[in-house]
Design an enzyme around this catalytic site. Structure first.
Site, PDB file in Angstrom:
ATOM      1  N   GLU A 178       9.527  15.867  15.569  1.00  0.00           N
ATOM      2  CA  GLU A 178       9.987  15.677  14.199  1.00  0.00           C
ATOM      3  C   GLU A 178       9.249  16.652  13.278  1.00  0.00           C
ATOM      4  OE1 GLU A 178       8.992  11.973  12.015  1.00  0.00           O
ATOM      5  OE2 GLU A 178      11.093  11.965  11.434  1.00  0.00           O
ATOM      6  N   GLU A 234       9.744   1.130  10.711  1.00  0.00           N
ATOM      7  CA  GLU A 234      10.857   2.066  10.501  1.00  0.00           C
ATOM      8  C   GLU A 234      10.226   3.446  10.598  1.00  0.00           C
ATOM      9  OE1 GLU A 234      12.941   4.691   9.165  1.00  0.00           O
ATOM     10  OE2 GLU A 234      12.966   3.773   7.177  1.00  0.00           O
ATOM     11  N   LYS A 254       0.869  -1.191   0.000  1.00  0.00           N
ATOM     12  CA  LYS A 254       0.000   0.000   0.000  1.00  0.00           C
ATOM     13  C   LYS A 254       0.902   1.237   0.000  1.00  0.00           C
ATOM     14  CE  LYS A 254      -1.930   2.859   2.253  1.00  0.00           C
ATOM     15  NZ  LYS A 254      -1.642   4.291   1.906  1.00  0.00           N
ATOM     16  N   CYS A 293      13.724  10.390   7.326  1.00  0.00           N
ATOM     17  CA  CYS A 293      13.513   9.899   8.692  1.00  0.00           C
ATOM     18  C   CYS A 293      14.750  10.086   9.558  1.00  0.00           C
ATOM     19  CB  CYS A 293      13.074   8.442   8.656  1.00  0.00           C
ATOM     20  SG  CYS A 293      14.118   7.427   7.614  1.00  0.00           S
TER      21      CYS A 293
HETATM   22  P1  NAI Z   1       1.791   8.335   8.038  1.00  0.00           P
HETATM   23  O1  NAI Z   1       2.545   7.527   8.998  1.00  0.00           O
HETATM   24  O2  NAI Z   1       0.376   8.671   8.397  1.00  0.00           O
HETATM   25  O3  NAI Z   1       1.732   7.620   6.603  1.00  0.00           O
HETATM   26  C1  NAI Z   1       2.630   6.621   6.170  1.00  0.00           C
HETATM   27  C2  NAI Z   1       1.845   5.490   5.508  1.00  0.00           C
HETATM   28  O4  NAI Z   1       0.940   4.927   6.448  1.00  0.00           O
HETATM   29  C3  NAI Z   1       0.982   5.923   4.318  1.00  0.00           C
HETATM   30  O5  NAI Z   1       0.996   4.905   3.346  1.00  0.00           O
HETATM   31  C4  NAI Z   1      -0.399   6.039   4.930  1.00  0.00           C
HETATM   32  O6  NAI Z   1      -1.430   5.888   3.996  1.00  0.00           O
HETATM   33  C5  NAI Z   1      -0.384   4.903   5.936  1.00  0.00           C
HETATM   34  N1  NAI Z   1      -1.333   5.042   7.057  1.00  0.00           N
HETATM   35  C6  NAI Z   1      -1.718   6.185   7.666  1.00  0.00           C
HETATM   36  N2  NAI Z   1      -2.600   5.909   8.657  1.00  0.00           N
HETATM   37  C7  NAI Z   1      -2.766   4.559   8.677  1.00  0.00           C
HETATM   38  C8  NAI Z   1      -3.560   3.675   9.476  1.00  0.00           C
HETATM   39  N3  NAI Z   1      -4.346   4.126  10.435  1.00  0.00           N
HETATM   40  N4  NAI Z   1      -3.488   2.356   9.217  1.00  0.00           N
HETATM   41  C9  NAI Z   1      -2.677   1.884   8.255  1.00  0.00           C
HETATM   42  N5  NAI Z   1      -1.924   2.671   7.460  1.00  0.00           N
HETATM   43  C10 NAI Z   1      -1.963   4.002   7.669  1.00  0.00           C
HETATM   44  O7  NAI Z   1       2.593   9.666   7.760  1.00  0.00           O
HETATM   45  P2  NAI Z   1       2.028  11.043   7.160  1.00  0.00           P
HETATM   46  O8  NAI Z   1       0.705  11.363   7.797  1.00  0.00           O
HETATM   47  O9  NAI Z   1       2.078  10.980   5.695  1.00  0.00           O
HETATM   48  O10 NAI Z   1       3.130  12.072   7.659  1.00  0.00           O
HETATM   49  C11 NAI Z   1       3.060  12.615   8.975  1.00  0.00           C
HETATM   50  C12 NAI Z   1       4.425  12.702   9.578  1.00  0.00           C
HETATM   51  O11 NAI Z   1       4.992  11.422   9.733  1.00  0.00           O
HETATM   52  C13 NAI Z   1       5.450  13.469   8.781  1.00  0.00           C
HETATM   53  O12 NAI Z   1       5.364  14.850   8.959  1.00  0.00           O
HETATM   54  C14 NAI Z   1       6.724  12.897   9.328  1.00  0.00           C
HETATM   55  O13 NAI Z   1       7.069  13.545  10.525  1.00  0.00           O
HETATM   56  C15 NAI Z   1       6.385  11.465   9.619  1.00  0.00           C
HETATM   57  N6  NAI Z   1       6.829  10.559   8.545  1.00  0.00           N
HETATM   58  C16 NAI Z   1       7.949   9.805   8.748  1.00  0.00           C
HETATM   59  C17 NAI Z   1       8.415   8.997   7.739  1.00  0.00           C
HETATM   60  C18 NAI Z   1       9.628   8.166   7.930  1.00  0.00           C
HETATM   61  O14 NAI Z   1      10.262   7.791   6.960  1.00  0.00           O
HETATM   62  N7  NAI Z   1       9.989   7.804   9.117  1.00  0.00           N
HETATM   63  C19 NAI Z   1       7.780   8.941   6.432  1.00  0.00           C
HETATM   64  C20 NAI Z   1       6.569   9.717   6.337  1.00  0.00           C
HETATM   65  C21 NAI Z   1       6.160  10.504   7.370  1.00  0.00           C
END
Ligand code: NAI
Ligand code: MG
Length: 492
Positions: free
Chosen positions: A395, A265, A190, A299
Site C-alpha cells: 500500500e 478498518e 484519539k 484506504c
Molecule cells: P497508523 O496506523 O500508525 O496511525 C493511525 C492511528 O493509529 C493514529 O491515530 C496513530 O496515532 C495511531 N497509532 C499508531 N501506532 C499506535 C500504537 N502502537 N498503538 C495505538 N495507536 C497507534 O498509520 P500512519 O503511521 O499514520 O500511516 C502509515 C501508513 O498506514 C500509511 O502510509 C497508509 O499506508 C496506512 N494508513 C491507512 C489508513 C486507512 O484508512 N486504512 C489510514 C492511515 C494510514
C-alpha cells in the site's frame, strides 16, 4: 502557487484536551506542533496527551457509563435527538469545519466542503435515526409452548477507545462516534497526530449539543504513547481502530492482555478492473477518482488498475492525458482538484515508492513532486506492472497507480485476489452477468460496478483478509458496538 493557504480564513479555536466535559491542558503541559502540509509551516501547538491524560479520560468515560445519567436518563430516543442536534450544529458550522480540515490535512476545500462535510452530517443523522431501533428479539426455545420465555437485549459494550487516522479526520470520527453513541457507549477518541484540529471543534459541538460530560472524551497525542495507553487500559472494553494493518497487529496483541473487543478498518491494494467492453471514457473517470481522490490517501483507493489487453493502450493514453491535466495547487483555491499529501513522512514514503516503481516498471505520467514548497506529488501512473512487484503488492497511500494487462476474466480474478488485502474492488463492463460473476469471486468487502468510491452511511464498509475486521456504517456498525444479552424466564 499562491500563499493564501498560510493565511487560511479559519480561526483555530481549540487546542486542548476534552476530558469529562472540560477543556484541559495535558498533565505534562506538553504540546506538539501542528503543520499546514501545503506550506510546511506550523499553524498551532496542540496539547499532547500521554498516559496520565488517557487514565483521566478513561476514568471519566467509565464514570459516565457506569454511574452517570447517560445510562439512566438518556433513552435511545433521547440519544437519537442529541445526534440530530449534533448533525444540525455541524451543518451550521460546515464552512468553518471544512476550512479547518483543509488547513490541517492539505486536501482541497472543494472536497472537504462538498464531500467530507455532507457525509459527516449524513452519518450522524443516519445513526440518530437508528438509535431507537436497536433492539433484541424473542427467541422460540425448546420445551412446551408457554413454558419458557426467552428474549435478547442489545446493550452497549461500555467504554470504547477509538483511534482514527488522518486521511478523513472528521469523517472517521463520525463513522466511529455515530454508531457508538446511538448504541449508548462512552468514548475516548484519539485522533491522528497529523490532524488533531477538526475533532477538537467537533468536541465543542458535542458539548453544545448537550451530551453529558464524560460521554465523549478527546485526547490528542501520538500513537506510541497516548494510543498505546488507551489500548492497554483495563478500563476500556473495546478498541475500534482505522489505520495501517501493522499498527492493527500491535493493537491486537496489546488488547489481548485484557481481552478487549477489537474492530479494524485497514488498508488495501484494491483492484480496479476495466474490460474492453466498458464505456472507456467513464472508466477513465472512474480510474481517476479511484486513485487520485484525496491525493490517493484513501484506504480503498483503486491502486491496481487491471485493464483488458485489447483496450490497454487506448485506455492508458486517455488516462495519462487526464492525469496530466489534473489541477494541483493551493488547497484553498476552489478550483484545485488535488492538494498536498498530509505530512513530510507520507510525502517521503510515496516518493520512495515512486523510485522503486521507476526501477520495476514504466512511468507514463507524473513521477515527481509538484512545486517546491509543501508536500505535493503529481498524479503518477506506472504501466508494464507485474502483480509480484512491490508497487503492485504494498500500500503506497498516495497518487500512484500500477497498471497491469490481463487477457480474460479467469486471469483477472486470480490477479485481483492475489494480494494480502481485501477492502474493495471495481469492475467496468457493459456485460452485467460478467460484472456480477466478478463481484462474487473477488474477496473484498465492497465491489463497485461501473462506479468507484461511492459511499452512503447506510451501506456497510470494511475489509476481508488484512483489510480489516468487522464492518463500519450501516446497521452492522451498531452490532459492532453492542453486546447481546439473552434472558430466560420460567413461566411455570
Ligand atoms: P497508523 O496506523 O500508525 O496511525 C493511525 C492511528 O493509529 C493514529 O491515530 C496513530 O496515532 C495511531 N497509532 C499508531 N501506532 C499506535 C500504537 N502502537 N498503538 C495505538 N495507536 C497507534 O498509520 P500512519 O503511521 O499514520 O500511516 C502509515 C501508513 O498506514 C500509511 O502510509 C497508509 O499506508 C496506512 N494508513 C491507512 C489508513 C486507512 O484508512 N486504512 C489510514 C492511515 C494510514
Ligand atoms: Mg504509524
Amino acid at each position: 502557487m499562491s500563499a493564501t493557504a498560510t493565511e487560511a480564513p479559519v480561526k483555530i479555536r481549540q487546542t486542548k484536551l476534552l476530558i469529562n466535559g472540560e477543556w484541559v491542558d495535558s498533565a505534562s503541559g506538553k504540546t506538539f506542533d501542528n503543520l499546514n502540509p501545503a506550506t510546511g509551516e506550523v499553524v498551532a501547538r496542540v496539547a499532547e496527551g500521554g498516559k496520565e491524560d488517557i487514565d483521566r479520560a478513561v476514568l471519566a468515560a467509565r464514570r459516565a457509563f457506569d454511574d452517570g445519567p447517560w445510562r439512566t436518563k438518556f433513552s435511545s430516543r433521547k440519544r437519537g435527538e442529541l445526534l440530530y442536534k449534533l448533525a444540525d450544529l455541524i451543518e451550521k458550522n460546515a464552512d468553518e469545519l471544512a476550512a479547518l480540515e483543509t488547513l490541517d490535512n492539505g486536501k482541497p476545500i472543494s472536497e472537504t466542503r462538498y464531500a467530507d462535510l455532507p457525509l459527516v452530517v449524513q452519518c450522524f443523522r443516519y445513526y440518530a435515526s437508528l438509535a431507537d431501533k436497536i433492539h433484541g428479539e424473542v427467541i422460540p426455545v425448546e420445551g412446551k409452548p408457554g413454558t419458557m420465555f426467552c428474549y435478547t437485549l442489545r446493550e452497549p459494550i461500555g467504554v470504547i477507545g477509538q483511534i482514527i487516522p488522518w486521511n478523513f479526520p472528521l469523517l472517521m470520527a463520525a463513522w466511529k462516534l455515530g454508531p457508538a453513541l446511538a448504541a449508548g457507549n462512552t468514548m475516548v477518541l484519539k485522533p491522528a497526530e497529523q490532524t488533531p484540529l477538526t475533532a477538537l471543534r467537533l468536541g465543542e459541538l458535542i458539548t453544545e449539543a448537550g451530551f453529558p460530560p464524560g460521554v465523549v472524551n478527546i485526547v490528542n497525542g501520538f500513537g506510541e504513547t497516548a494510543g498505546d495507553a488507551l489500548v492497554k487500559h483495563p478500563g476500556v472494553d473495546k478498541i475500534a481502530f482505522t489505520g495501517e494493518y501493522k499498527t492493527a497487529q500491535i493493537i491486537m496483541a496489546n488488547a489481548a492482555q485484557t481481552l478487549k473487543r477489537v474492530s479494524f478498518e485497514l488498508g488495501g491494494k484494491s483492484p480496479n478492473i476495466v474490460f474492453a467492453d466498458a464505456d472507456l471514457d467513464q472508466a477513465v473517470k472512474g480510474a481517476m477518482a479511484g486513485i487520485f481522490f484525496n491525493q490517493g490517501e484513501v484506504c480503498c483507493a483503486g491502486s491496481r488498475l487491471l485493464v483488458e489487453e485489447s483496450a490497454h493502450d487506448a485506455f492508458v493514453e486517455k488516462f495519462a492525458a487526464a492525469a496530466n491535466a489534473r489541477k494541483l495547487g493551493d488547497p484553498f483555491d476552489p478550483k484545485t482538484e488535488q492538494g498536498a499529501q498530509v505530512s513530510k513522512e507520507q510525502f517521503d514514503r510515496i516518493m520512495s515508492y515512486i523510485e522503486i516503481g521507476k526501477k520495476e516498471a514504466q512511468c507514463v505520467a507524473g513521477g515527481e513532486r509538484f512545486g517546491d514548497k509543501g508536500y505535493f506529488i503529481k498524479p503518477t501512473i506506472f504501466t508494464g506492472v507485474d502483480n509480484k512487484m512491490r508497487i503492485a503488492q504494498e500500500e503506497i497511500f498516495g497518487p500512484v497507480v500500477a497498471v497491469q494487462k490481463f487477457k480474460n476474466p479467469q486471469e483477472v480474478t486470480r490477479v485481483a485476489n492475489d494480494t494480502i488485502f481485501g477492502l474493495a474492488a471495481a469492475v467496468w463492463t457493459r456485460d452485467i452477468s460478467k460484472a456480477h460473476r466478478i463481484a462474487n469471486e473477488v474477496r473484498a468487502g465492497t465491489v463497485w460496478i461501473n462506479c468507484y468510491n461511492t459511499f452512503d452511511s447506510a451501506a456497510p464498509f470494511g475489509g476481508y483478509k488484512y483489510s480489516g475486521m468487522g464492518r463500519e456504517l450501516g446497521v452492522d456498525s451498531v452490532y459492532a458496538y453492542t453486546e447481546v444479552k439473552t434472558v430466560w424466564t420460567n413461566l411455570r
